[in-house]
Design a protein around this motif. Structure first.
Motif, PDB file in Angstrom:
ATOM      1  N   GLY A   1      36.030  10.204  49.951  1.00  0.00           N
ATOM      2  CA  GLY A   1      35.265   9.389  50.880  1.00  0.00           C
ATOM      3  C   GLY A   1      34.285   8.463  50.181  1.00  0.00           C
ATOM      4  N   LEU A   2      33.603   8.962  49.160  1.00  0.00           N
ATOM      5  CA  LEU A   2      32.643   8.133  48.432  1.00  0.00           C
ATOM      6  C   LEU A   2      33.337   6.973  47.715  1.00  0.00           C
ATOM      7  N   ILE A   3      34.472   7.250  47.074  1.00  0.00           N
ATOM      8  CA  ILE A   3      35.205   6.187  46.384  1.00  0.00           C
ATOM      9  C   ILE A   3      35.797   5.204  47.387  1.00  0.00           C
ATOM     10  N   HIS A   4      36.325   5.701  48.513  1.00  0.00           N
ATOM     11  CA  HIS A   4      36.903   4.808  49.507  1.00  0.00           C
ATOM     12  C   HIS A   4      35.858   3.887  50.127  1.00  0.00           C
ATOM     13  N   SER A   5      34.599   4.303  50.132  1.00  0.00           N
ATOM     14  CA  SER A   5      33.564   3.462  50.723  1.00  0.00           C
ATOM     15  C   SER A   5      32.884   2.578  49.678  1.00  0.00           C
ATOM     16  N   ASP A   6      32.386   3.181  48.610  1.00  0.00           N
ATOM     17  CA  ASP A   6      31.570   2.441  47.641  1.00  0.00           C
ATOM     18  C   ASP A   6      32.124   2.517  46.225  1.00  0.00           C
ATOM     19  N   GLY A   7      33.408   2.750  46.086  1.00  0.00           N
ATOM     20  CA  GLY A   7      33.969   2.872  44.746  1.00  0.00           C
ATOM     21  C   GLY A   7      35.236   2.064  44.570  1.00  0.00           C
ATOM     22  N   CYS A   8      35.785   2.118  43.374  1.00  0.00           N
ATOM     23  CA  CYS A   8      37.031   1.405  43.078  1.00  0.00           C
ATOM     24  C   CYS A   8      37.686   2.032  41.852  1.00  0.00           C
ATOM     25  N   ARG A   9      38.952   1.723  41.697  1.00  0.00           N
ATOM     26  CA  ARG A   9      39.708   2.096  40.493  1.00  0.00           C
ATOM     27  C   ARG A   9      40.178   0.801  39.856  1.00  0.00           C
ATOM     28  N   ILE A  10      39.776   0.542  38.630  1.00  0.00           N
ATOM     29  CA  ILE A  10      40.067  -0.730  37.978  1.00  0.00           C
ATOM     30  C   ILE A  10      40.735  -0.490  36.632  1.00  0.00           C
ATOM     31  N   MET A  11      41.282  -1.563  36.069  1.00  0.00           N
ATOM     32  CA  MET A  11      41.759  -1.546  34.691  1.00  0.00           C
ATOM     33  C   MET A  11      40.680  -2.154  33.821  1.00  0.00           C
ATOM     34  N   ASN A  12      40.173  -1.377  32.880  1.00  0.00           N
ATOM     35  CA  ASN A  12      39.117  -1.842  31.993  1.00  0.00           C
ATOM     36  C   ASN A  12      39.735  -2.355  30.692  1.00  0.00           C
ATOM     37  N   ARG A  13      39.045  -3.267  30.046  1.00  0.00           N
ATOM     38  CA  ARG A  13      39.542  -3.886  28.817  1.00  0.00           C
ATOM     39  C   ARG A  13      38.558  -3.639  27.682  1.00  0.00           C
ATOM     40  N   ALA A  14      39.076  -3.196  26.548  1.00  0.00           N
ATOM     41  CA  ALA A  14      38.257  -2.984  25.349  1.00  0.00           C
ATOM     42  C   ALA A  14      38.984  -3.603  24.156  1.00  0.00           C
ATOM     43  N   SER A  15      38.291  -4.377  23.369  1.00  0.00           N
ATOM     44  CA  SER A  15      38.913  -5.092  22.254  1.00  0.00           C
ATOM     45  C   SER A  15      38.302  -4.682  20.917  1.00  0.00           C
ATOM     46  N   THR A  16      39.155  -4.608  19.902  1.00  0.00           N
ATOM     47  CA  THR A  16      38.722  -4.440  18.519  1.00  0.00           C
ATOM     48  C   THR A  16      39.240  -5.636  17.732  1.00  0.00           C
ATOM     49  N   GLU A  17      39.010  -5.619  16.434  1.00  0.00           N
ATOM     50  CA  GLU A  17      39.502  -6.731  15.617  1.00  0.00           C
ATOM     51  C   GLU A  17      41.023  -6.786  15.599  1.00  0.00           C
ATOM     52  N   LYS A  18      41.663  -5.629  15.768  1.00  0.00           N
ATOM     53  CA  LYS A  18      43.116  -5.577  15.622  1.00  0.00           C
ATOM     54  C   LYS A  18      43.871  -5.515  16.947  1.00  0.00           C
ATOM     55  N   LYS A  19      43.217  -5.027  17.989  1.00  0.00           N
ATOM     56  CA  LYS A  19      43.994  -4.753  19.200  1.00  0.00           C
ATOM     57  C   LYS A  19      43.097  -4.775  20.435  1.00  0.00           C
ATOM     58  N   THR A  20      43.705  -5.069  21.571  1.00  0.00           N
ATOM     59  CA  THR A  20      43.027  -5.002  22.861  1.00  0.00           C
ATOM     60  C   THR A  20      43.619  -3.850  23.659  1.00  0.00           C
ATOM     61  N   TYR A  21      42.767  -3.005  24.170  1.00  0.00           N
ATOM     62  CA  TYR A  21      43.195  -1.829  24.923  1.00  0.00           C
ATOM     63  C   TYR A  21      42.871  -2.015  26.406  1.00  0.00           C
ATOM     64  N   PHE A  22      43.744  -1.497  27.241  1.00  0.00           N
ATOM     65  CA  PHE A  22      43.509  -1.455  28.681  1.00  0.00           C
ATOM     66  C   PHE A  22      43.583  -0.005  29.145  1.00  0.00           C
ATOM     67  N   TYR A  23      42.626   0.398  29.966  1.00  0.00           N
ATOM     68  CA  TYR A  23      42.651   1.767  30.466  1.00  0.00           C
ATOM     69  C   TYR A  23      42.055   1.807  31.873  1.00  0.00           C
ATOM     70  N   SER A  24      42.485   2.805  32.632  1.00  0.00           N
ATOM     71  CA  SER A  24      42.023   2.948  34.010  1.00  0.00           C
ATOM     72  C   SER A  24      40.611   3.513  34.038  1.00  0.00           C
ATOM     73  N   ARG A  25      39.897   3.147  35.096  1.00  0.00           N
ATOM     74  CA  ARG A  25      38.504   3.564  35.206  1.00  0.00           C
ATOM     75  C   ARG A  25      38.111   3.605  36.679  1.00  0.00           C
ATOM     76  N   TYR A  26      37.372   4.635  37.063  1.00  0.00           N
ATOM     77  CA  TYR A  26      36.782   4.698  38.397  1.00  0.00           C
ATOM     78  C   TYR A  26      35.314   4.306  38.302  1.00  0.00           C
ATOM     79  N   GLN A  27      34.848   3.563  39.302  1.00  0.00           N
ATOM     80  CA  GLN A  27      33.437   3.206  39.375  1.00  0.00           C
ATOM     81  C   GLN A  27      32.916   3.474  40.787  1.00  0.00           C
ATOM     82  N   PHE A  28      31.727   4.073  40.851  1.00  0.00           N
ATOM     83  CA  PHE A  28      31.047   4.297  42.115  1.00  0.00           C
ATOM     84  C   PHE A  28      29.725   3.563  42.062  1.00  0.00           C
ATOM     85  N   SER A  29      29.492   2.660  43.026  1.00  0.00           N
ATOM     86  CA  SER A  29      28.300   1.823  43.027  1.00  0.00           C
ATOM     87  C   SER A  29      27.509   2.040  44.306  1.00  0.00           C
ATOM     88  N   ASN A  30      26.234   2.348  44.153  1.00  0.00           N
ATOM     89  CA  ASN A  30      25.356   2.578  45.293  1.00  0.00           C
ATOM     90  C   ASN A  30      23.917   2.424  44.814  1.00  0.00           C
TER      91      ASN A  30
END
Length: 248
Positions: free
Chosen positions: A172-201
Motif C-alpha cells: 500500500g505504501l509503495i502503491h501510493s507514495d513509492g515507485c520501482r525504477i531502473m537506476n544507473r551507475a557509471s564507472t570509467e569502464k562500464k555503466t550499470y543498471f539495476y532495479s530500485r524501490y523508492q518511497f517518498s513522503n
C-alpha cells in the motif's frame, strides 16, 4: 418508506455500475436517495458495526494493512452530514489495477458498501471514495492539518495487524507514495543498471513505519535525500518484487 423491491432494484443496478441518474430514471427512486443507499448504506443493507468503537468483527488484516498504507501515503478523511465521513484515496489514473485494488480493500474493510471511482477534474488522477461513520475510528491518524506537520503513530491494534501483514502494508505504501525504477551507475569502464524501490513522503513518522515494515520482512533500506527511503540491494529488491513489483 421505500419497498424492499425498490431497494433491491437500486442495489442491483448500482452494483453493475449504472449511474445514479440512470437508476433514478429506471426505478423512480430519487437520485439523492440512490446516492445515499449506494454510499452510506441502504435500509436493507446496514453498515457493519465498527470493529473499534462497537466491538464489531475485526477488518480482514491483509485488506486493512494495504488500505492503511494507501491512506498514509495519499489519503484523507472528510466529514459529511449526519456524522458520516468519507475516506478519499488519490491514485494515478495510469494504474487501473491499483485503483481496483484500493476499491476492493475499502469494500472489504467496510462490507456492504460500494466504493466510488471519481476522476479528478484537473489532473490524471482517480479519487477512490467510500462513506462510513467509522473511518476516524479505523484510521486513528486522522486529524487536522497535513500528516507531515503532526505526529503519526500506530495504535496497538494497528501495530498487531501490521506485524501480521507487513507485506500488505508495504504494498500500500509503495502503491501510493513509492515507485520501482531502473537506476544507473557509471564507472570509467562500464555503466550499470539495476532495479530500485523508492518511497517518498514528507512525514518522518511515516518513513519510520515504512522502514519498520521493511525490517520485519528482511529488506535492507537506506535514506536517500530528506524525504526518500530507498531499497537498492539486489536481494532486497527481489523480496519486494515477490509481493509488489512494477505498478500496473
Amino acid at each position: 418508506m421505500r419497498s424492499h423491491r425498490d431497494v433491491a432494484d437500486v442495489l442491483r443496478l448500482t452494483a453493475t455500475g449504472v449511474s445514479d441518474y440512470e437508476v433514478t430514471r429506471r426505478t423512480g427512486v430519487p437520485r439523492s436517495t440512490v446516492h445515499r443507499w449506494r454510499t452510506v448504506g441502504s435500509p436493507s443493507s446496514p453498515s457493519t458495526p465498527c470493529p473499534v468503537c462497537a466491538n464489531g468483527d475485526p477488518p480482514p488484516p491483509d485488506a486493512y494493512a494495504y488500505l492503511l498504507g494507501l491512506y498514509l501515503g495519499d489519503g484523507w478523511i472528510g466529514a459529511h452530514p449526519r456524522e458520516v465521513h468519507r475516506l478519499n484515496i488519490y491514485l494515478d489514473a495510469s494504474y487501473p489495477g491499483i485503483v481496483e485494488a484500493c476499491a476492493t480493500a475499502m469494500e472489504s474493510v467496510r462490507p456492504g458498501q460500494q466504493a466510488d471511482r471519481h476522476p479528478h477534474p484537473s489532473s490524471n488522477m482517480v479519487i477512490v471514495r467510500l462513506y462510513s461513520q467509522h473511518w476516524p475510528c479505523l484510521f486513528r491518524q486522522h486529524g487536522p492539518g497535513k500528516k507531515h506537520e503532526r505526529p503519526i503513530a500506530l495504535v496497538p491494534w494497528q501495530t498487531a495487524i501490521v506485524d501480521a501483514e507487513p507485506e500488505a502494508l508495504l504494498r500500500g505504501l509503495i502503491h501510493s507514495d513509492g515507485c520501482r525504477i531502473m537506476n544507473r551507475a557509471s564507472t570509467e569502464k562500464k555503466t550499470y543498471f539495476y532495479s530500485r524501490y523508492q518511497f517518498s513522503n514528507r512525514s518522518h513518522d511515516i518513513h519510520n513505519i515504512f522502514r519498520d515494515a521493511c525490517d520485519r520482512v528482511g529488506v535492507d533500506w537506506r535514506p536517500s535525500g530528506q524525504y526518500t527511503t530507498s531499497v537498492s540491494r539486489r536481494a532486497s529488491v527481489a523480496k519486494l518484487d515477490k509481493f509488489i513489483g512494477p505498478k500496473a
